[in-house]
Design a protein around this motif. Structure first.
Motif, short mmCIF file in Angstrom:
data_model
loop_
_atom_site.label_atom_id
_atom_site.label_comp_id
_atom_site.label_asym_id
_atom_site.label_seq_id
_atom_site.Cartn_x
_atom_site.Cartn_y
_atom_site.Cartn_z
N LEU A 29 0.82 -1.19 0.00
CA LEU A 29 0.00 0.00 0.00
C LEU A 29 0.87 1.26 0.00
O LEU A 29 1.89 1.33 0.69
CB LEU A 29 -0.92 0.02 1.22
CG LEU A 29 -2.05 -1.01 1.25
CD1 LEU A 29 -2.79 -0.93 2.58
CD2 LEU A 29 -3.00 -0.81 0.10
N VAL A 30 0.45 2.24 -0.78
CA VAL A 30 1.14 3.53 -0.82
C VAL A 30 0.12 4.64 -0.60
O VAL A 30 -1.09 4.45 -0.82
CB VAL A 30 1.87 3.75 -2.16
CG1 VAL A 30 2.98 2.72 -2.34
CG2 VAL A 30 0.90 3.69 -3.33
N ILE A 31 0.60 5.80 -0.18
CA ILE A 31 -0.26 6.94 0.11
C ILE A 31 -0.26 7.90 -1.08
O ILE A 31 0.79 8.22 -1.63
CB ILE A 31 0.21 7.67 1.37
CG1 ILE A 31 0.09 6.76 2.59
CG2 ILE A 31 -0.59 8.96 1.59
CD1 ILE A 31 0.66 7.36 3.86
N CYS A 42 -3.32 0.37 -3.94
CA CYS A 42 -2.68 -0.94 -4.05
C CYS A 42 -2.63 -1.30 -5.53
O CYS A 42 -3.64 -1.63 -6.15
CB CYS A 42 -3.46 -1.99 -3.28
SG CYS A 42 -2.71 -3.63 -3.35
N ALA A 43 -1.44 -1.21 -6.12
CA ALA A 43 -1.27 -1.52 -7.53
C ALA A 43 -1.24 -3.03 -7.72
O ALA A 43 -0.71 -3.77 -6.89
CB ALA A 43 0.02 -0.89 -8.06
N SER A 93 -5.79 -1.98 6.04
CA SER A 93 -5.41 -3.19 5.31
C SER A 93 -6.34 -3.41 4.14
O SER A 93 -7.51 -3.00 4.17
CB SER A 93 -5.43 -4.42 6.22
OG SER A 93 -4.61 -4.25 7.36
N ILE A 94 -5.79 -4.07 3.12
CA ILE A 94 -6.60 -4.55 2.01
C ILE A 94 -6.41 -6.05 1.94
O ILE A 94 -5.28 -6.55 2.05
CB ILE A 94 -6.21 -3.88 0.67
CG1 ILE A 94 -7.11 -4.39 -0.46
CG2 ILE A 94 -4.75 -4.10 0.34
CD1 ILE A 94 -6.89 -3.67 -1.78
N VAL A 95 -7.50 -6.78 1.80
CA VAL A 95 -7.46 -8.25 1.72
C VAL A 95 -8.09 -8.67 0.40
O VAL A 95 -9.25 -8.35 0.12
CB VAL A 95 -8.19 -8.90 2.90
CG1 VAL A 95 -8.18 -10.42 2.75
CG2 VAL A 95 -7.54 -8.49 4.22
N HIS A 103 -4.69 -12.60 0.18
CA HIS A 103 -3.48 -11.78 0.18
C HIS A 103 -3.79 -10.48 0.92
O HIS A 103 -4.79 -9.82 0.62
CB HIS A 103 -3.03 -11.48 -1.25
CG HIS A 103 -2.90 -12.72 -2.10
ND1 HIS A 103 -1.72 -13.41 -2.23
CD2 HIS A 103 -3.83 -13.39 -2.83
CE1 HIS A 103 -1.91 -14.46 -3.03
NE2 HIS A 103 -3.18 -14.47 -3.41
N LYS A 104 -2.94 -10.14 1.86
CA LYS A 104 -3.19 -8.98 2.71
C LYS A 104 -2.02 -8.00 2.63
O LYS A 104 -0.85 -8.40 2.68
CB LYS A 104 -3.40 -9.42 4.16
CG LYS A 104 -3.76 -8.29 5.13
CD LYS A 104 -4.03 -8.85 6.53
CE LYS A 104 -4.43 -7.76 7.50
NZ LYS A 104 -4.70 -8.30 8.86
N ARG A 105 -2.35 -6.73 2.51
CA ARG A 105 -1.34 -5.66 2.53
C ARG A 105 -1.79 -4.63 3.58
O ARG A 105 -2.96 -4.25 3.62
CB ARG A 105 -1.21 -4.99 1.17
CG ARG A 105 -0.87 -5.95 0.02
CD ARG A 105 0.55 -6.48 0.14
NE ARG A 105 0.91 -7.32 -0.99
CZ ARG A 105 0.77 -8.64 -1.02
NH1 ARG A 105 0.25 -9.27 0.05
NH2 ARG A 105 1.12 -9.35 -2.08
N THR A 106 -0.85 -4.18 4.40
CA THR A 106 -1.19 -3.29 5.52
C THR A 106 -0.30 -2.06 5.52
O THR A 106 0.89 -2.14 5.16
CB THR A 106 -1.04 -4.03 6.87
OG1 THR A 106 -1.88 -5.18 6.86
CG2 THR A 106 -1.43 -3.14 8.03
N LEU A 107 -0.87 -0.93 5.93
CA LEU A 107 -0.11 0.32 6.08
C LEU A 107 -0.53 0.99 7.37
O LEU A 107 -1.72 1.10 7.67
CB LEU A 107 -0.37 1.24 4.88
CG LEU A 107 0.46 2.54 4.83
CD1 LEU A 107 0.81 2.89 3.39
CD2 LEU A 107 -0.31 3.71 5.47
N ASP A 108 0.47 1.45 8.13
CA ASP A 108 0.21 2.13 9.40
C ASP A 108 0.15 3.64 9.15
O ASP A 108 1.18 4.29 8.95
CB ASP A 108 1.31 1.79 10.41
CG ASP A 108 0.98 2.33 11.80
OD1 ASP A 108 -0.09 2.95 11.97
OD2 ASP A 108 1.80 2.15 12.72
#
Length: 293
Positions: A29-31, A42-43, A93-95, A103-108
């Protein structure tokens, strides 16, 4: 001609295949900040709204609303937090789930990460507000004008801006001063004009109208070519750039949003207290008046 029916199980299997490929190729994940909020991206190889994709704030599943905008492009899934506040800090997060795996991607989004993103959001919001409210010419002025000597030339256009913009006219880079020949007006704050009575050969050249307020503005050029009666009408050519944007004054001050006062709860209406009878005495009903027959 050949045909294929993509519906039912065929469609579901197609989406499953795309989801498998998307999940396997999903990047971190990017901002990406916008003028309306902070967006997480999320590309991936492919994205479509039919895919099984879920966004989370901590353990809470996010749903589209006025606060949360979920969408994407054919190669990217997006989630935007509109008008973020400190309450929106935390882990997102995106799941991406397919029949075989997830598949999970997380950003704080907290700490310095949130502070930098919030500062960028405020900057873009201010720039967008300034662009919307700056002084603008919305129609009327030509690029070139040819006119016969001793005629009256009227350059008129419609302008806008909030607050009400100021208008200045230049002739070959020098500000035009009002006199009997040059009449400058701004009617109702939106109709700007420069009228030149009895134009002369000296009026040939470049006229510029500058319109601006504290949020910026623009400068529009008009090439004027004056010719004598009986002469061949000259071919006037416009300058390369006929409009120049004027940036806003820094820092850009946005109007404060006033929070409406909380409504005062209405007091319950009390029924009037009936008069008390004297102790030991009853209250008699009034005797009706008898009618004479």
């Amino acid at each position: 001609m050949s045909q294929i029916d993509i519906s039912g199980k065929v469609f579901e299997e197609t989406i499953n295949q795309i989801t498998r490929l998307a999940g396997a190729t999903a990047q971190e994940l990017v901002i990406h900040c916008t003028a309306t909020g902070i967006q997480l991206q999320c590309a991936m190889k492919y994205y479509t709204s039919e895919m099984n994709i879920t966004w989370y704030y901590g353990e809470k599943k996010l749903s589209p609303s006025d606060k949360i905008v979920i969408g994407g492009t054919p190669a990217m899934a997006t989630m935007e937090v509109v008008e973020p506040t400190d309450k929106d800090k935390g882990k997102y997060s995106i799941v991406i789930t397919d029949p075989e795996d997830s598949h999970k991607r997380t950003l704080d989004l907290s700490g310095d990460v949130y502070d930098k993103a919030y500062a960028e959001f405020l900057k873009l919001k201010a720039e967008a507000y300034a662009e919307k409210h700056r002084g603008k010419v919305i129609g009327g002025l030509p690029d070139v004008v040819t006119i016969m000597e001793k005629k009256t030339l009227s350059l008129t256009c419609t302008v806008c801006g909030d607050p009400k913009p100021q208008v200045t006219w230049l002739k070959n880079g020098v500000e035009v001063e009002r006199d009997d020949q040059y009449v400058i007006s701004l009617d109702q704050g939106k109709f700007a004009s420069l009228t030149i009575k009895g134009v002369t050969m000296e009026d040939s050249g470049k006229f510029s109208m500058i319109i601006q307020n504290k949020f910026g503005g623009e400068s529009v050029d008009v090439v004027v070519s004056v010719y004598r009666q009986g002469d061949k009408i000259p071919e006037a050519k416009p300058t390369v750039t006929t409009k120049t944007i004027i940036p806003p004054k820094l820092p850009i001050e946005l109007p404060e949003t006033k929070t409406p006062p909380a409504p005062t709860p209405a007091r319950p209406a009390h029924s009037p207290t009936p008069p008390r009878a004297a102790p030991g005495r009853g209250v008699k009903s009034p005797t009706p008046t008898r009618r004479k027959l």
